[in-house]
Design a protein around this motif. Structure first.
Motif, mmCIF file in Angstrom:
data_model
loop_
_atom_site.group_PDB
_atom_site.id
_atom_site.type_symbol
_atom_site.label_atom_id
_atom_site.label_comp_id
_atom_site.label_asym_id
_atom_site.label_seq_id
_atom_site.Cartn_x
_atom_site.Cartn_y
_atom_site.Cartn_z
ATOM 1 N N ASN A 144 0.868 -1.175 0.000
ATOM 2 C CA ASN A 144 0.000 0.000 0.000
ATOM 3 C C ASN A 144 0.903 1.223 0.000
ATOM 4 O O ASN A 144 1.775 1.355 0.868
ATOM 5 C CB ASN A 144 -0.918 0.019 1.221
ATOM 6 N N ILE A 145 0.698 2.092 -0.967
ATOM 7 C CA ILE A 145 1.587 3.237 -1.163
ATOM 8 C C ILE A 145 0.782 4.522 -1.023
ATOM 9 O O ILE A 145 -0.292 4.663 -1.613
ATOM 10 C CB ILE A 145 2.259 3.163 -2.545
ATOM 11 N N PHE A 146 1.323 5.443 -0.248
ATOM 12 C CA PHE A 146 0.647 6.718 0.000
ATOM 13 C C PHE A 146 1.527 7.842 -0.544
ATOM 14 O O PHE A 146 2.699 7.946 -0.181
ATOM 15 C CB PHE A 146 0.392 6.893 1.494
ATOM 16 N N LEU A 147 0.954 8.639 -1.426
ATOM 17 C CA LEU A 147 1.691 9.729 -2.056
ATOM 18 C C LEU A 147 1.081 11.059 -1.625
ATOM 19 O O LEU A 147 -0.151 11.210 -1.591
ATOM 20 C CB LEU A 147 1.656 9.608 -3.580
ATOM 21 N N PHE A 148 1.948 12.012 -1.322
ATOM 22 C CA PHE A 148 1.508 13.329 -0.869
ATOM 23 C C PHE A 148 2.164 14.399 -1.742
ATOM 24 O O PHE A 148 3.349 14.310 -2.067
ATOM 25 C CB PHE A 148 1.899 13.549 0.592
ATOM 26 N N ALA A 149 1.394 15.410 -2.118
ATOM 27 C CA ALA A 149 1.923 16.516 -2.912
ATOM 28 C C ALA A 149 1.140 17.777 -2.558
ATOM 29 O O ALA A 149 0.179 17.738 -1.777
ATOM 30 C CB ALA A 149 1.820 16.215 -4.407
ATOM 31 N N ARG A 150 1.550 18.880 -3.150
ATOM 32 C CA ARG A 150 0.909 20.153 -2.847
ATOM 33 C C ARG A 150 -0.567 20.156 -3.248
ATOM 34 O O ARG A 150 -1.379 20.877 -2.671
ATOM 35 C CB ARG A 150 1.654 21.284 -3.561
ATOM 36 N N ASN A 151 -0.928 19.360 -4.240
ATOM 37 C CA ASN A 151 -2.314 19.351 -4.729
ATOM 38 C C ASN A 151 -3.171 18.259 -4.098
ATOM 39 O O ASN A 151 -4.280 17.987 -4.557
ATOM 40 C CB ASN A 151 -2.343 19.213 -6.252
ATOM 41 N N GLY A 152 -2.676 17.596 -3.050
ATOM 42 C CA GLY A 152 -3.507 16.613 -2.368
ATOM 43 C C GLY A 152 -2.753 15.329 -2.065
ATOM 44 O O GLY A 152 -1.529 15.249 -2.182
ATOM 45 N N SER A 153 -3.505 14.310 -1.689
ATOM 46 C CA SER A 153 -2.911 13.014 -1.354
ATOM 47 C C SER A 153 -3.559 11.918 -2.197
ATOM 48 O O SER A 153 -4.716 12.022 -2.615
ATOM 49 C CB SER A 153 -3.080 12.708 0.136
ATOM 50 N N PHE A 154 -2.780 10.858 -2.417
ATOM 51 C CA PHE A 154 -3.202 9.773 -3.293
ATOM 52 C C PHE A 154 -2.837 8.441 -2.643
ATOM 53 O O PHE A 154 -1.885 8.357 -1.871
ATOM 54 C CB PHE A 154 -2.515 9.886 -4.656
ATOM 55 N N SER A 155 -3.600 7.417 -2.976
ATOM 56 C CA SER A 155 -3.324 6.076 -2.462
ATOM 57 C C SER A 155 -3.172 5.117 -3.630
ATOM 58 O O SER A 155 -3.919 5.192 -4.609
ATOM 59 C CB SER A 155 -4.459 5.599 -1.549
ATOM 60 N N GLU A 156 -2.198 4.237 -3.505
ATOM 61 C CA GLU A 156 -1.961 3.247 -4.557
ATOM 62 C C GLU A 156 -1.910 1.852 -3.950
ATOM 63 O O GLU A 156 -1.260 1.628 -2.922
ATOM 64 C CB GLU A 156 -0.645 3.539 -5.284
#
Length: 205
Positions: A144-156
């Protein structure tokens, strides 16, 4: 006092009417130009804001094998998708099998149980190899991968199965829900031959 000829009065009326029509047309053209300029400025502001935040761009993680003849050992590679750059990207990777094993053996689950990576900024369509590796020693891998950036968060959800000696991969990326919104599926990639259920769908759990 001399009477003004009727034709002269008519001419004056026509000229007055023509002047009013011309003035009205000029005003209409001016208002149309002003409206177009306002729309152009609004669109430019929108583009600037998108360039500063990342707008609807996102990223996802794939596995890149070290060697073609040894696909069990791989680097993580992050891939950018979209028109605008992503800023301040961070990634957290959780190996579900390792975490569940710690839970079964009574070990404490801490942030050290995850791989935490500071990626930084990503240009449009950029792919970057990360300073993290994984060895697929078993016949499956569940990340389970969690990505964070200035425009929000994402899950993979990244799933790997070894089928007839070959690695088959399935992944799904969603934009995390904000408030009352529902998570939005942004990308789903499934290798041909990856196991699916009777309904033809991947078992992501």
């Amino acid at each position: 006092m001399l009477d003004t000829p009727a034709w002269l009065m008519l001419l004056g009326a026509l000229l007055s009417t023509a002047g009013a029509i011309l003035a009205s047309q000029r005003q209409a053209v001016s208002e149309e130009e002003l409206r177009k300029k306002s729309e152009e400025i609004a669109e430019l502001n929108k583009q600037i804001a998108a360039s500063l935040t990342g707008a609807d761009s996102f990223a996802y993680v794939v596995l890149a094998p070290f060697h073609a003849n040894d696909p069990s050992q791989a680097n993580f590679t992050v891939i950018h998708v979209g028109k605008y750059p992503l800023y301040d990207v961070g990634i957290r990777i959780a190996d579900l099998d390792q975490i569940e094993n710690k839970e079964r053996t009574g070990h404490l689950i801490t942030l050290n149980s995850y791989a935490n990576l500071n990626v930084g900024n990503l240009s449009p369509n950029q792919a970057r190899v990360l300073d993290a590796q994984v060895r697929i020693s078993n016949n499956s891998l569940r990340l389970n991968i969690f990505l964070f950036a200035r425009n929000g968060s994402f899950s993979e959800l990244l799933r790997v199965q070894r089928i007839d000696g070959k690695l088959k991969i399935a992944l799904k990326v969603t934009r995390d829900a904000m408030g009352s919104e529902k998570p939005e599926v942004l990308l789903e990639k499934i290798d041909h031959g990856y196991p699916v259920g009777a309904d033809g769908k991947v078992k992501w759990e």
